[in-house]
Design a protein around this motif. Structure first.
Motif, PDB file in Angstrom:
ATOM      1  N   PRO A 131       0.831  -1.201   0.000  1.00  0.00           N
ATOM      2  CA  PRO A 131       0.000   0.000   0.000  1.00  0.00           C
ATOM      3  C   PRO A 131       0.870   1.257   0.000  1.00  0.00           C
ATOM      4  CG  PRO A 131      -0.874  -1.608   1.555  1.00  0.00           C
ATOM      5  CD  PRO A 131       0.465  -2.128   1.098  1.00  0.00           C
ATOM      6  N   HIS A 132       0.495   2.249  -0.806  1.00  0.00           N
ATOM      7  CA  HIS A 132       1.371   3.410  -0.939  1.00  0.00           C
ATOM      8  C   HIS A 132       0.596   4.680  -1.251  1.00  0.00           C
ATOM      9  CE1 HIS A 132       0.883   1.664  -4.981  1.00  0.00           C
ATOM     10  NE2 HIS A 132       0.954   2.909  -5.417  1.00  0.00           N
ATOM     11  N   ALA A 133       1.250   5.786  -0.982  1.00  0.00           N
ATOM     12  CA  ALA A 133       0.743   7.105  -1.347  1.00  0.00           C
ATOM     13  C   ALA A 133       1.776   7.789  -2.226  1.00  0.00           C
ATOM     14  CB  ALA A 133       0.481   7.950  -0.102  1.00  0.00           C
ATOM     15  N   LEU A 134       1.301   8.533  -3.210  1.00  0.00           N
ATOM     16  CA  LEU A 134       2.183   9.281  -4.100  1.00  0.00           C
ATOM     17  C   LEU A 134       2.125  10.755  -3.713  1.00  0.00           C
ATOM     18  CD1 LEU A 134       1.159   7.612  -7.494  1.00  0.00           C
ATOM     19  CD2 LEU A 134       3.039   6.977  -5.960  1.00  0.00           C
ATOM     20  N   LEU A 135       3.240  11.262  -3.236  1.00  0.00           N
ATOM     21  CA  LEU A 135       3.363  12.677  -2.892  1.00  0.00           C
ATOM     22  C   LEU A 135       3.947  13.379  -4.120  1.00  0.00           C
ATOM     23  CD1 LEU A 135       4.918  12.302   0.684  1.00  0.00           C
ATOM     24  CD2 LEU A 135       2.504  12.288   0.028  1.00  0.00           C
ATOM     25  N   ARG A 136       3.083  13.792  -5.011  1.00  0.00           N
ATOM     26  CA  ARG A 136       3.537  14.398  -6.268  1.00  0.00           C
ATOM     27  C   ARG A 136       3.876  15.863  -6.030  1.00  0.00           C
ATOM     28  NH1 ARG A 136      -0.757  11.688 -10.597  1.00  0.00           N
ATOM     29  NH2 ARG A 136       0.373   9.721 -10.897  1.00  0.00           N
ATOM     30  N   ASN A 137       5.126  16.091  -5.683  1.00  0.00           N
ATOM     31  CA  ASN A 137       5.587  17.426  -5.317  1.00  0.00           C
ATOM     32  C   ASN A 137       5.787  18.314  -6.528  1.00  0.00           C
ATOM     33  OD1 ASN A 137       5.629  16.556  -2.684  1.00  0.00           O
ATOM     34  ND2 ASN A 137       7.858  16.426  -2.530  1.00  0.00           N
ATOM     35  N   ALA A 177       3.912  18.041   4.478  1.00  0.00           N
ATOM     36  CA  ALA A 177       2.931  17.136   3.879  1.00  0.00           C
ATOM     37  C   ALA A 177       3.339  15.683   4.091  1.00  0.00           C
ATOM     38  CB  ALA A 177       2.778  17.434   2.393  1.00  0.00           C
ATOM     39  N   ALA A 178       4.618  15.397   3.910  1.00  0.00           N
ATOM     40  CA  ALA A 178       5.107  14.037   4.124  1.00  0.00           C
ATOM     41  C   ALA A 178       4.881  13.607   5.569  1.00  0.00           C
ATOM     42  CB  ALA A 178       6.584  13.942   3.761  1.00  0.00           C
ATOM     43  N   VAL A 179       5.162  14.500   6.503  1.00  0.00           N
ATOM     44  CA  VAL A 179       4.964  14.193   7.925  1.00  0.00           C
ATOM     45  C   VAL A 179       3.492  13.916   8.205  1.00  0.00           C
ATOM     46  CG1 VAL A 179       5.052  15.151  10.261  1.00  0.00           C
ATOM     47  CG2 VAL A 179       6.984  15.475   8.707  1.00  0.00           C
ATOM     48  N   ALA A 180       2.609  14.731   7.628  1.00  0.00           N
ATOM     49  CA  ALA A 180       1.175  14.546   7.850  1.00  0.00           C
ATOM     50  C   ALA A 180       0.710  13.191   7.344  1.00  0.00           C
ATOM     51  CB  ALA A 180       0.396  15.671   7.167  1.00  0.00           C
ATOM     52  N   VAL A 181       1.179  12.795   6.177  1.00  0.00           N
ATOM     53  CA  VAL A 181       0.770  11.514   5.596  1.00  0.00           C
ATOM     54  C   VAL A 181       1.341  10.352   6.405  1.00  0.00           C
ATOM     55  CG1 VAL A 181       1.017  10.026   3.562  1.00  0.00           C
ATOM     56  CG2 VAL A 181       0.407  12.439   3.287  1.00  0.00           C
ATOM     57  N   LEU A 182       2.595  10.471   6.824  1.00  0.00           N
ATOM     58  CA  LEU A 182       3.254   9.390   7.559  1.00  0.00           C
ATOM     59  C   LEU A 182       2.688   9.183   8.956  1.00  0.00           C
ATOM     60  CD1 LEU A 182       6.946  10.166   6.577  1.00  0.00           C
ATOM     61  CD2 LEU A 182       5.679   8.120   5.907  1.00  0.00           C
ATOM     62  N   THR A 183       2.160  10.237   9.548  1.00  0.00           N
ATOM     63  CA  THR A 183       1.691  10.150  10.935  1.00  0.00           C
ATOM     64  C   THR A 183       0.177  10.106  11.054  1.00  0.00           C
ATOM     65  OG1 THR A 183       1.770  12.565  11.194  1.00  0.00           O
ATOM     66  CG2 THR A 183       3.740  11.315  11.834  1.00  0.00           C
ATOM     67  N   ALA A 262      -4.216  21.362  -2.829  1.00  0.00           N
ATOM     68  CA  ALA A 262      -4.139  20.124  -2.050  1.00  0.00           C
ATOM     69  C   ALA A 262      -3.050  20.191  -0.993  1.00  0.00           C
ATOM     70  CB  ALA A 262      -3.900  18.932  -2.976  1.00  0.00           C
ATOM     71  N   LEU A 263      -1.944  20.868  -1.286  1.00  0.00           N
ATOM     72  CA  LEU A 263      -0.837  20.937  -0.323  1.00  0.00           C
ATOM     73  C   LEU A 263      -1.275  21.655   0.946  1.00  0.00           C
ATOM     74  CD1 LEU A 263       2.037  20.515   0.602  1.00  0.00           C
ATOM     75  CD2 LEU A 263       2.759  22.415  -0.863  1.00  0.00           C
ATOM     76  N   SER A 264      -1.914  22.799   0.807  1.00  0.00           N
ATOM     77  CA  SER A 264      -2.350  23.524   1.998  1.00  0.00           C
ATOM     78  C   SER A 264      -3.400  22.742   2.769  1.00  0.00           C
ATOM     79  CB  SER A 264      -2.871  24.915   1.630  1.00  0.00           C
ATOM     80  OG  SER A 264      -3.921  24.849   0.687  1.00  0.00           O
ATOM     81  N   GLU A 265      -4.201  21.972   2.069  1.00  0.00           N
ATOM     82  CA  GLU A 265      -5.201  21.144   2.750  1.00  0.00           C
ATOM     83  C   GLU A 265      -4.521  20.047   3.561  1.00  0.00           C
ATOM     84  OE1 GLU A 265      -7.981  19.673  -0.099  1.00  0.00           O
ATOM     85  OE2 GLU A 265      -8.628  21.668  -0.740  1.00  0.00           O
ATOM     86  N   VAL A 266      -3.501  19.438   3.015  1.00  0.00           N
ATOM     87  CA  VAL A 266      -2.807  18.356   3.718  1.00  0.00           C
ATOM     88  C   VAL A 266      -2.084  18.878   4.954  1.00  0.00           C
ATOM     89  CG1 VAL A 266      -0.930  16.660   3.562  1.00  0.00           C
ATOM     90  CG2 VAL A 266      -2.556  16.899   1.672  1.00  0.00           C
TER      91      VAL A 266
END
Length: 284
Positions: A131-137, A177-183, A262-266
């Motif tokens: 399972p994965h998420a794509l952080l398209r920076n 954003a990465a921290v938010a997704v990881l935690t 989307a970035l500000s939302e995350v």
């Protein structure tokens, strides 16, 4: 446990700092080619492990006990696909339950040459079964801000982006954003198209530098080959200069623009204003 590859890099350092604000140090695994570079993090209780993308047979062991992994894309353009595939295979073998990968804005359709390796990695993730998420920076505002003092000194911003709008954000925003997704309470497979709230053209950037410095700065739009030569002239390696010039040219047609916020939302806040990043660069 949450692991971060490329932990000694600029983005990796910011991610680790963000994680330290949310989870215990001993639940963070900093993966780095040379562990000595992260002695300061080890002193804080972070688990530091050797991790070399090019030593595939050692990667699974380094990922032992990891639940969630941030795969920060390799800096070695041209070698990324094989390196990333090795990490993905090792993560699966080690029983990692979730991978977040730092890809490129609209990687599936983006015309930049940089997108090719990101698309291949996204495919490898889809085929890998983890399972994965794509952080398209999107673009880092720092890509331009780092040359701000030179631009002011010479009175010119050089580029090949024409009037193309660039939705840049600060590196710290992408790290957040990465921290938010990881935690997150539940790590969910998703695709995040991440970009700054406010887009700018290079003419806007030049005008802002003029305003901030009190000196005249103008945007000089160049053919791609001339811009590439100018970048090489200030010491950039030929491959990096070619990548930046090609990216700039395609930005003229919207390759680096996105307005979905989307970035500000995350991250739960507005993205860092691009003028703020420029001002920081000028003030050292």
């Amino acid at each position: 446990m949450i692991a971060v590859t490329g932990a000694s890099g600029q983005l990796g350092r910011l991610v680790i700092a963000g994680l330290l604000e949310k989870v215990a140090p001993d639940t963070i695994v900093a993966l780095v080619r040379d562990p000595a570079k992260l002695a300061d993090l080890a002193a804080q209780g972070v688990v530091v492990r050797a991790f070399d993308y090019n030593q595939a047979d050692t990667l699974a062991g380094a990922l032992a006990g990891v639940d969630r992994l941030l795969l920060i894309s390799s800096s070695e353009i041209g070698q990324r696909v094989a390196q990333h595939q090795a990490v993905i295979a090792a993560a699966k073998a080690a029983g990692v339950g979730f991978i977040a990968y730092t890809s490129l804005l609209h990687a599936d359709t983006n015309p930049l040459n940089l997108a090719v390796e990101h698309r291949a990695t996204e495919l490898a993730l889809a085929d890998g079964g983890v399972p994965h998420a794509l952080l398209r920076n999107g673009w880092y505002t720092e890509n331009y801000a780092q040359s701000a003092p030179m631009a002011v000194a010479h009175g010119a911003v050089l580029g090949s982006a024409g009037a193309g709008r660039i939705s840049g954000a600060a590196r710290a925003d992408y790290a957040a954003a990465a921290v938010a997704v990881l935690t997150a309470d539940a790590a969910k497979p998703a695709i995040y198209e991440l970009a700054g709230d406010e887009a700018f053209t290079l003419a806007d950037l030049a005008a802002a530098l003029s305003d901030l410095s009190g000196k005249p700065v103008a945007y000089q739009d160049l053919p791609e080959a001339d811009y590439r030569a100018a970048l090489e002239g200030v010491g950039l390696p030929a491959a990096i200069a070619a990548m930046l010039a090609e990216s700039d040219t395609k930005a003229a047609n919207g390759a680096l623009f996105d307005d979905n916020h989307a970035l500000s939302e995350v991250i739960g806040r507005p993205t860092t204003p691009w003028r703020t990043t420029l001002e920081s660069a000028l003030n050292g």
